[in-house]
Write a protein that holds these residues in place. Structure first.
Motif, short mmCIF file in Angstrom:
data_model
loop_
_atom_site.label_atom_id
_atom_site.label_comp_id
_atom_site.label_asym_id
_atom_site.label_seq_id
_atom_site.Cartn_x
_atom_site.Cartn_y
_atom_site.Cartn_z
N GLY A 9 0.83 -1.20 0.00
CA GLY A 9 0.00 0.00 0.00
C GLY A 9 0.86 1.25 0.00
N TYR A 10 0.19 2.37 -0.12
CA TYR A 10 0.88 3.65 -0.25
C TYR A 10 1.57 4.05 1.05
N GLU A 61 15.26 -3.30 -3.99
CA GLU A 61 13.95 -3.87 -3.63
C GLU A 61 13.80 -5.26 -4.26
N THR A 79 6.02 -4.00 3.24
CA THR A 79 6.79 -3.63 2.04
C THR A 79 6.84 -2.12 1.84
N ARG A 119 10.64 10.33 3.61
CA ARG A 119 10.16 9.83 2.31
C ARG A 119 10.61 10.76 1.18
N ARG A 138 -1.40 4.39 -8.55
CA ARG A 138 -0.98 3.12 -7.95
C ARG A 138 -2.14 2.26 -7.46
C1 S3P Z 1 8.31 4.45 -1.39
C2 S3P Z 1 7.83 4.14 -0.12
C3 S3P Z 1 8.69 4.10 1.05
C4 S3P Z 1 10.12 3.75 0.67
C5 S3P Z 1 10.62 4.68 -0.38
C6 S3P Z 1 9.76 4.67 -1.65
C7 S3P Z 1 7.35 4.53 -2.52
O1 S3P Z 1 8.22 3.12 1.99
O2 S3P Z 1 10.20 2.43 0.19
O3 S3P Z 1 10.66 5.98 0.16
O4 S3P Z 1 7.77 4.49 -3.68
O5 S3P Z 1 6.13 4.58 -2.25
P1 S3P Z 1 6.89 3.30 2.88
O6 S3P Z 1 5.72 2.92 2.01
O7 S3P Z 1 7.08 2.32 4.00
O8 S3P Z 1 6.83 4.70 3.33
#
Ligand code: S3P
Length: 179
Positions: A9-10, A61, A79, A119, A138
């Protein structure tokens, strides 16, 4: 629980806090892909983005997800928000276990992440438009990747964790009936 549970998720959807709660309820370990990446790279996410670039972060990732495919312990996995964007990652997630999409409204994200500096993708003057646009783009991808979708707005991590477990029980029950 026989299968891993993977939360997608976001940013700001509550993947980490729900993951902690769920892991505690299920007596499983919580594994966080962002944390694995930070350990692997030896630096924080924001520094990876700044010094190596987003492309390199996305490669990391893929690497940590591949490594998770080899582990035998059943765990709860939280994730990074962008991890399901690559089609091959979505395939891996499905094979790893029950994929749960934590759905969140842009207003909730903005409220939860106010003042957050960790972030890199949200470090811009137009953060509201960015969040709106990204969630719009997304959302269907997360839906496609998930076995179940749970909306998180106005709920506590504990309530969300309980809902996830109930949905899993229902699904398991149905699977049993068809046997
Ligand atoms: C991202 C989310 C972040 C982290 C990075 C990129 C994204 O994790 O992986 O900054 O592309 O949405 P969280 O969803 O735990 O904040």
């Amino acid at each position: 629980m026989e299968r891993n549970v993977i939360l997608i998720g976001y940013m700001g959807a509550g993947k980490t806090s729900v993951g902690q709660c769920l892991a505690q309820c299920l007596e499983k370990r919580l594994v966080d892909t962002d944390q694995l990446i930070e350990e692997k790279a030896g630096m924080e996410i924001s520094r990876i983005f700044a010094e190596l670039g987003e492309g390199e972060f996305r490669k990391l990732e893929v690497e940590v997800l591949n490594e998770l495919m080899d582990q035998t312990e059943t765990v709860v996995i939280s994730t990074g928000g962008g991890l399901p964007l690559r089609p091959e990652n979505r395939e891996h997630l499905k094979r790893l276990g029950e994929v749960v999409y934590l759905q969140v409204r842009p207003e909730t994200v903005l409220k939860r992440l106010q003042g957050d500096t960790t972030r890199p993708l949200l470090r811009c003057s137009c953060v509201e438009e960015r969040v709106n646009q990204m969630i719009l783009e997304r959302g269907p991808i997360y839906e496609q990747a998930a076995d179940q979708t749970v909306s998180t707005d106005g709920k506590t991590p504990k309530e969300i964790a309980e809902e996830i477990q109930q949905n899993m029980t229902v699904q398991d029950g149905k699977a049993g009936e068809n046997k």
